[in-house]
Design an enzyme around this catalytic site. Structure first.
Site, PDB file in Angstrom:
ATOM      1  N   SER A 149      31.484  69.438  24.445  1.00  0.00           N
ATOM      2  CA  SER A 149      32.157  70.116  25.555  1.00  0.00           C
ATOM      3  C   SER A 149      32.008  71.614  25.370  1.00  0.00           C
ATOM      4  CB  SER A 149      33.642  69.751  25.586  1.00  0.00           C
ATOM      5  OG  SER A 149      34.349  70.548  26.522  1.00  0.00           O
ATOM      6  N   TYR A 162      42.054  69.214  21.551  1.00  0.00           N
ATOM      7  CA  TYR A 162      40.786  68.765  22.126  1.00  0.00           C
ATOM      8  C   TYR A 162      39.634  69.672  21.684  1.00  0.00           C
ATOM      9  CZ  TYR A 162      37.292  67.412  25.585  1.00  0.00           C
ATOM     10  OH  TYR A 162      36.137  66.988  26.209  1.00  0.00           O
TER      11      TYR A 162
END
Length: 269
Positions: A149, A162
């Protein structure tokens, strides 16, 4: 020819995808099927997964298989890899897409959820990569694609846990790439910004994040097409949208400005 370059043509090649029941994993499965690949879909939700692989069969005119797997449980990963290798054929491409996130500040974060996030996003990816790569190494051919990501490059508020998992994925993948290259195995990391998928059904408790970023969110089908197109190449990273790579470089060169932007203009959570 370097082993992974043989995979430019996916016709009849086995592509194993985790998190294939929805979102990016589902779209990557369809794009691989369009190239004639034999898709192996892995996910916890077997009913939805069966629908995805049925669609893959219609698209490819080839076989496709569904395996119920929780990637947080290493024994399940090992069993499915051995089952595929012994009963279906050699895994040529591995796409590690399984993962989840939750937008919440670190001081409010349930650490039981944090531990599970690391087991799924990081350790599950590591176990799957190892078990599959051991077979790829024997054949000196293979491609591993780890869906990371942009959060693994630029951290923002409410993404502390995250982002930590995705920073870990990038570190692991970068070293793994160097270790496996002499064995004919490529390792690509994909670093997308927000993608319009059901990932945010869990990650965004407010339900408004995708609306707040509007046109900045990515189309999962287009992202998946770019991912599959990269198979068989020596590309090391795929950053989407491409301007985020520039943003990352600026973040490293001007960290104070980067913190200002990440905590302000870019913070839509």
């Amino acid at each position: 020819m370097v082993g992974y370059k043989e995979l430019k043509n996916l016709q009849g090649r086995i592509v194993l995808i985790t998190g294939a029941s929805s979102g990016m994993g589902e779209q990557i499965a369809y794009q691989a099927a369009k190239k004639g690949a034999i898709v192996i879909g892995c996910a916890r939700r077997i009913e939805k997964l069966e629908e995805v692989v049925a669609t893959c069969r219609r698209i490819s005119g080839n076989d496709a298989y569904a395996f119920q797997v929780d990637v947080s449980i290493p024994n399940q990963i090992e069993r499915v890899v051995e089952k595929v290798e012994s009963s279906i054929g050699p895994i040529d491409v591995l796409v590690n897409d399984a993962g989840f996130g939750l937008m919440k500040e670190a001081l409010d974060f349930d650490m039981a959820i944090a531990e599970r996030m690391f087991r799924v996003n990081v350790l599950g990816l590591m176990y799957m990569s190892k078990y599959v790569a051991l077979h790829m190494a024997e054949r000196r051919r293979g491609a591993i694609i780890n869906i990371a990501s942009i959060a693994g490059k630029i951290a923002t508020p409410k993404a502390s846990v995250y982002s930590a998992t995705k920073f870990a994925v990038l570190g692991y993948s970068n070293a793994l790439r160097l270790e496996l290259k002499p064995l004919g195995i490529s390792v690509l990391t994909v670093n997308p910004g927000p993608v319009r998928t059901d990932f945010f059904d869990i990650a965004d408790e407010s339900g408004h994040y995708l609306d707040s970023i509007g046109a900045l969110s990515l189309n999962p089908e287009i992202v998946a097409e770019k991912v599959v197109k990269s198979i068989g190449t020596s590309r090391r990273e795929l950053n989407l949208p491409e301007y985020m790579q520039l943003a990352h470089h600026l973040y490293e060169l001007c960290p104070r400005l980067g913190d200002y932007l990440a905590g302000g203009i870019f913070n839509k959570k």
